[in-house]
Design an enzyme around this catalytic site. Sequence first.
Site, PDB file in Angstrom:
ATOM      1  N   ASN A  92       0.828  -1.204   0.000  1.00  0.00           N
ATOM      2  CA  ASN A  92       0.000   0.000   0.000  1.00  0.00           C
ATOM      3  C   ASN A  92       0.862   1.254   0.000  1.00  0.00           C
ATOM      4  O   ASN A  92       1.940   1.296   0.599  1.00  0.00           O
ATOM      5  CB  ASN A  92      -1.052  -0.005   1.113  1.00  0.00           C
ATOM      6  N   GLU A 137       0.307   5.100   0.765  1.00  0.00           N
ATOM      7  CA  GLU A 137      -0.616   6.115   1.283  1.00  0.00           C
ATOM      8  C   GLU A 137      -0.169   7.518   0.896  1.00  0.00           C
ATOM      9  O   GLU A 137       0.911   7.714   0.328  1.00  0.00           O
ATOM     10  CB  GLU A 137      -0.739   5.945   2.805  1.00  0.00           C
ATOM     11  N   CYS A 184      -4.179   0.779  -2.633  1.00  0.00           N
ATOM     12  CA  CYS A 184      -4.017  -0.516  -1.948  1.00  0.00           C
ATOM     13  C   CYS A 184      -2.907  -1.346  -2.583  1.00  0.00           C
ATOM     14  O   CYS A 184      -2.610  -1.218  -3.780  1.00  0.00           O
ATOM     15  CB  CYS A 184      -5.306  -1.325  -2.062  1.00  0.00           C
ATOM     16  N   GLU A 208      -2.916  -4.451  -3.444  1.00  0.00           N
ATOM     17  CA  GLU A 208      -3.366  -5.320  -4.546  1.00  0.00           C
ATOM     18  C   GLU A 208      -3.337  -4.577  -5.878  1.00  0.00           C
ATOM     19  O   GLU A 208      -2.887  -5.098  -6.894  1.00  0.00           O
ATOM     20  CB  GLU A 208      -4.805  -5.804  -4.314  1.00  0.00           C
ATOM     21  N   CYS A 257     -10.428  -5.068  -0.448  1.00  0.00           N
ATOM     22  CA  CYS A 257     -11.521  -4.084  -0.353  1.00  0.00           C
ATOM     23  C   CYS A 257     -12.378  -4.139  -1.625  1.00  0.00           C
ATOM     24  O   CYS A 257     -12.000  -4.757  -2.624  1.00  0.00           O
ATOM     25  CB  CYS A 257     -10.951  -2.682  -0.142  1.00  0.00           C
ATOM     26  N   CYS A 269     -10.655  -2.965  -4.877  1.00  0.00           N
ATOM     27  CA  CYS A 269      -9.702  -3.944  -5.426  1.00  0.00           C
ATOM     28  C   CYS A 269     -10.445  -5.104  -6.081  1.00  0.00           C
ATOM     29  O   CYS A 269     -10.012  -5.626  -7.108  1.00  0.00           O
ATOM     30  CB  CYS A 269      -8.761  -4.444  -4.339  1.00  0.00           C
TER      31      CYS A 269
END
Length: 154
Positions: free
Chosen positions: A56, A58, A67, A69, A106, A109
Site C-alpha cells: 500500500n 498512502e 491498496c 493489490e 476491499c 480492489c
Amino acid sequence: MKEFIIVNHISDLDIGAQELVMKAREALAHAYAPYSNFMVGSAALLDDGSVITGMNQENAAYPSGLCAERVALFSAYALYPHVKIIKIAVTAQKRGESELTPATCCGECRQVLLEFENRQKAPIEIIMQSQQHQWIKAPSALSLLPFGFTNDSL
Ligand code: THU
C-alpha cells in the site's frame, strides 16, 4: 464454478499458495503506511512464472493512496501487458506487531480484479486471511464480487 477453500492454518494451503503468501509478506516490509500504520503486501503470480509484488502507498491527501493489490496488478500489467495473472496473495501487518493480521481485498480492489479477469478471460485466484484468521482461497474475482459492474453494461 470452483469453490472457496478455507483452512485454519497457512500450512494447510497448497505449496504454491504458501509461497505466494510469503512473497506478499516480504513486500509488506516496504509498505508506505504512515497514516494508518496498517501495512499490506501483495504478490501476483503471472502465467510465465514471474511474481510481481505491491504494497500500500498512502498519501497525505488520504484518498490519493492505493491498496497493495492494485499496486501489484497495475505494475504487472505495466511490466507484462500480455501475460495473464494466475493468482494473487494479500497479507497485512499492523506496525509494531510481528504476526500477520487479517485483511481481505476491499471492494475497489475486487472491482479492479474483476476487470483484469474479464480482460484476460481467465479467473484470478485470490489468497487472503479472513477476519477469523483463517486463510481463504477464492477461485476468482467474480466469486468475491457477484453481480459486479462490468463493461457489458456500457
Ligand atoms: N489496504 C490495502 O492495501 N489492501 C486491502 O486489501 C485493505 C486495505 C490498505 C489501504 C490503506 O493504506 C490501509 O490498508 C488501511 O486501510
